[in-house]
Design an enzyme around this catalytic site. Structure first.
Site, PDB file in Angstrom:
ATOM      1  N   ASP A  46      -6.485 119.700 -56.438  1.00  0.00           N
ATOM      2  CA  ASP A  46      -7.445 120.256 -55.487  1.00  0.00           C
ATOM      3  C   ASP A  46      -8.861 119.875 -55.893  1.00  0.00           C
ATOM      4  OD1 ASP A  46      -7.899 122.732 -53.363  1.00  0.00           O
ATOM      5  OD2 ASP A  46      -9.464 122.661 -54.900  1.00  0.00           O
ATOM      6  N   TYR A  51     -17.671 119.098 -55.184  1.00  0.00           N
ATOM      7  CA  TYR A  51     -17.427 119.087 -56.630  1.00  0.00           C
ATOM      8  C   TYR A  51     -17.960 117.804 -57.281  1.00  0.00           C
ATOM      9  CZ  TYR A  51     -13.948 122.749 -55.511  1.00  0.00           C
ATOM     10  OH  TYR A  51     -13.303 123.875 -55.056  1.00  0.00           O
ATOM     11  N   LYS A  76     -12.138 118.973 -49.391  1.00  0.00           N
ATOM     12  CA  LYS A  76     -12.788 119.925 -48.483  1.00  0.00           C
ATOM     13  C   LYS A  76     -14.098 119.346 -47.956  1.00  0.00           C
ATOM     14  CE  LYS A  76     -11.233 123.425 -51.795  1.00  0.00           C
ATOM     15  NZ  LYS A  76     -11.200 122.537 -52.980  1.00  0.00           N
ATOM     16  N   HIS A 109     -14.631 124.151 -46.419  1.00  0.00           N
ATOM     17  CA  HIS A 109     -14.865 124.768 -47.719  1.00  0.00           C
ATOM     18  C   HIS A 109     -15.370 126.206 -47.591  1.00  0.00           C
ATOM     19  CE1 HIS A 109     -15.968 123.505 -52.094  1.00  0.00           C
ATOM     20  NE2 HIS A 109     -15.488 124.730 -52.056  1.00  0.00           N
ATOM     21  N   LEU A 191      -7.202 133.744 -62.482  1.00  0.00           N
ATOM     22  CA  LEU A 191      -7.192 134.564 -63.692  1.00  0.00           C
ATOM     23  C   LEU A 191      -8.291 135.619 -63.675  1.00  0.00           C
ATOM     24  CD1 LEU A 191      -6.551 131.833 -66.416  1.00  0.00           C
ATOM     25  CD2 LEU A 191      -4.890 133.220 -65.170  1.00  0.00           C
ATOM     26  N   SER A 236      -8.513 123.851 -66.212  1.00  0.00           N
ATOM     27  CA  SER A 236      -8.821 123.814 -67.639  1.00  0.00           C
ATOM     28  C   SER A 236      -8.954 122.357 -68.060  1.00  0.00           C
ATOM     29  CB  SER A 236      -7.712 124.486 -68.457  1.00  0.00           C
ATOM     30  OG  SER A 236      -8.033 124.444 -69.838  1.00  0.00           O
ATOM     31  N   VAL A 237      -9.793 122.134 -69.044  1.00  0.00           N
ATOM     32  CA  VAL A 237      -9.869 120.803 -69.658  1.00  0.00           C
ATOM     33  C   VAL A 237      -9.251 120.846 -71.057  1.00  0.00           C
ATOM     34  CG1 VAL A 237     -11.878 120.073 -68.329  1.00  0.00           C
ATOM     35  CG2 VAL A 237     -12.222 121.249 -70.522  1.00  0.00           C
ATOM     36  N   ASN A 245      -0.358 126.646 -68.472  1.00  0.00           N
ATOM     37  CA  ASN A 245      -0.581 127.147 -67.125  1.00  0.00           C
ATOM     38  C   ASN A 245       0.509 126.759 -66.132  1.00  0.00           C
ATOM     39  OD1 ASN A 245      -2.913 128.429 -67.905  1.00  0.00           O
ATOM     40  ND2 ASN A 245      -4.298 126.860 -67.095  1.00  0.00           N
TER      41      ASN A 245
END
Length: 280
Positions: A46, A51, A76, A109, A191, A236-237, A245
């Protein structure tokens, strides 16, 4: 994609039950992050024009050993490109950056109520879908009132509404509307964001459930989303966290676990903008 790990959208296409998002992932880290996610097993990616990392997402997909058809790709259109002609142009630019001819899911968006062009923009998405350039169309951050207007004026129901949703803010009214109209709910920030300096995964209830199942608090919350019929978008990186996850299919939460997490819902739990009042 295994059918048990997907949801069927109202148009018949399938979306994976969990996705990897790249919001706030710097462009210079995006390609590696997506490559790590693919290696871990993520097949839904996504992104968004806002972004500023669509190019890097496209690079990661092209360099994968898997064919493009293995992935469910979402992007988006941003608020400043609302309106029929600007939306069509923005879509073309997104496909160019992503290096693909067809987008699996294209979303508005935000409704951008101050521009009040989201119905016209939605009509552009409908046309792009009819032309075969988009497989599924949907929205993001739409309230019940905005969804009702969109459907009432066009007769076309979004396949997806991607909204802020986590244990502290469970969006029950919006989800009831989704259920009545066959709209799949995607959860961003699944989360929970920081509140009073404490992340939601440090809630004692979630900590106890995690200890009970021998899982991380993040895995417990993501599993809660899956069992609620939601599609969480993780981010996450950190390689370890990325793998954790998606490692959600070897355990289940029992009814008491589910109810304990549902009880965390709060009317003041929203951390992001409210689409009914946002001034952008």
């Amino acid at each position: 994609m295994n059918s048990k790990d997907t949801h069927v959208l109202r148009d018949g296409h399938r979306i994976p039950s969990i996705g990897f998002g790249v919001w706030q992932v710097p462009p210079e880290q995006t390609e590696e992050a997506v490559t790590t996610a693919i290696s871990a097993g993520f097949r839904s990616i996504d992104t968004a024009e806002a972004y500023y990392n669509e190019t890097e997402v496209g690079n990661a997909l092209r360099r994968s050993e898997l064919p493009r058809s293995s992935f469910f790709l979402t992007t988006k259109v941003w608020n400043t490109n609302h309106g029929r002609n600007t939306t069509i142009k923005a879509f073309a630019e997104s496909t160019r950056r992503l290096g693909t001819d067809v987008i699996d899911l294209y979303l508005l968006h935000w409704p951008s109520r101050v521009r009040d062009l989201y119905v016209e923009t939605w009509e552009a998405l409908i046309d792009l879908k009819r032309e075969g350039l988009i497989k599924s169309i949907g929205v993001s951050n739409f309230s019940v009132q905005q969804l009702a207007r969109l459907i009432g004026e066009t007769g076309v129901v979004p396949a997806v509404n991607q909204i802020e949703l986590h244990p502290r803010f469970q969006q029950k009214e919006v989800r009831r509307f989704h259920d009545r109209h066959g709209i799949v709910t995607e959860s961003w920030s699944p989360l929970g964001m920081w509140k009073n300096g404490v992340p939601s995964i440090q809630e004692p209830v979630i900590q106890r459930v995690a200890l009970k199942h021998g899982k991380t608090p993040a895995q417990v919350v993501l599993r809660w989303h899956l069992q609620e019929g939601l599609v969480p978008l993780t981010r996450s990186v950190n390689r370890l966290h990325v793998r954790e996850n998606i490692a959600l299919y070897d355990f289940s939460l029992d009814p008491d676990d589910m109810e304990a997490i549902r009880a965390l819902d709060s009317a003041t739990g929203r951390r992001g903008p409210d689409p009914d009042t946002a001034e952008f």
